[in-house]
Scaffold this motif. Sequence first.
Motif, mmCIF file in Angstrom:
data_model
loop_
_atom_site.group_PDB
_atom_site.id
_atom_site.type_symbol
_atom_site.label_atom_id
_atom_site.label_comp_id
_atom_site.label_asym_id
_atom_site.label_seq_id
_atom_site.Cartn_x
_atom_site.Cartn_y
_atom_site.Cartn_z
ATOM 1 N N GLU A 155 0.829 -1.205 0.000
ATOM 2 C CA GLU A 155 0.000 0.000 0.000
ATOM 3 C C GLU A 155 0.864 1.256 0.000
ATOM 4 O OE1 GLU A 155 -2.928 -0.102 3.127
ATOM 5 O OE2 GLU A 155 -3.830 -1.927 2.327
ATOM 6 N N SER A 156 1.920 1.259 0.778
ATOM 7 C CA SER A 156 2.831 2.402 0.804
ATOM 8 C C SER A 156 3.493 2.591 -0.557
ATOM 9 C CB SER A 156 3.905 2.224 1.868
ATOM 10 O OG SER A 156 3.362 2.389 3.147
ATOM 11 N N ALA A 157 3.935 1.498 -1.154
ATOM 12 C CA ALA A 157 4.571 1.574 -2.475
ATOM 13 C C ALA A 157 3.602 2.153 -3.496
ATOM 14 C CB ALA A 157 5.046 0.190 -2.914
ATOM 15 N N GLN A 158 2.374 1.658 -3.508
ATOM 16 C CA GLN A 158 1.380 2.142 -4.461
ATOM 17 C C GLN A 158 1.056 3.617 -4.223
ATOM 18 O OE1 GLN A 158 -1.467 -0.951 -3.752
ATOM 19 N NE2 GLN A 158 -0.715 -2.191 -5.443
ATOM 20 N N GLY A 197 7.289 -5.338 -0.895
ATOM 21 C CA GLY A 197 6.201 -4.402 -1.162
ATOM 22 C C GLY A 197 6.294 -3.791 -2.543
ATOM 23 N N VAL A 198 7.495 -3.399 -2.926
ATOM 24 C CA VAL A 198 7.713 -2.798 -4.239
ATOM 25 C C VAL A 198 7.493 -3.830 -5.336
ATOM 26 C CG1 VAL A 198 9.491 -1.827 -5.750
ATOM 27 C CG2 VAL A 198 9.210 -0.959 -3.416
ATOM 28 N N ASP A 199 8.036 -5.037 -5.152
ATOM 29 C CA ASP A 199 7.902 -6.064 -6.185
ATOM 30 C C ASP A 199 6.461 -6.537 -6.366
ATOM 31 O OD1 ASP A 199 10.563 -5.856 -6.774
ATOM 32 O OD2 ASP A 199 11.156 -7.666 -5.702
ATOM 33 N N TYR A 200 5.653 -6.447 -5.326
ATOM 34 C CA TYR A 200 4.254 -6.850 -5.432
ATOM 35 C C TYR A 200 3.323 -5.682 -5.744
ATOM 36 C CZ TYR A 200 5.305 -11.574 -3.972
ATOM 37 O OH TYR A 200 5.800 -12.855 -3.927
ATOM 38 N N SER A 201 3.879 -4.510 -6.009
ATOM 39 C CA SER A 201 3.052 -3.335 -6.300
ATOM 40 C C SER A 201 2.576 -3.301 -7.755
ATOM 41 C CB SER A 201 3.823 -2.049 -5.993
ATOM 42 O OG SER A 201 4.872 -1.883 -6.920
ATOM 43 N N ASN A 202 3.112 -4.198 -8.580
ATOM 44 C CA ASN A 202 2.747 -4.282 -9.999
ATOM 45 C C ASN A 202 3.017 -2.988 -10.753
ATOM 46 O OD1 ASN A 202 1.807 -6.981 -9.860
ATOM 47 N ND2 ASN A 202 -0.094 -6.246 -8.954
#
Length: 103
Positions: free
Chosen positions: A10-13, A46-51
């Motif tokens: 969520e933070s990454a997005q 988090g970043v890698d799963y942010s798509n």
Amino acid sequence: NVDWLEQAMESAQSYLEFSGFSRQGLIDQLSSEFGEQFTIEQATFGVDYSNADWNAEAAESARSYLDGSGFSCQGLIDQLASPYGSQFTIEQATYGASQTGIC
């Protein structure tokens, strides 16, 4: 515990909606003591799963740089790829710069 993963995603997005970030730049932001203070591992997940679409992020970042100052095509690519700048890959930086129309 997957709670941290959801929070990191969520933070990454959130950051990606705000500005153009490279993968490494976003990991650095999320793990910074001045940022979200996730561990490097948590930030990376988090970043890698942010798509994220890193080419689109590079183009957004390139436009932002041009709004603030003048760059040549190569200067913009160098800024986008610099370890002291945006930290995009050369390929992403080249794509981003090409989307601005100066290359």
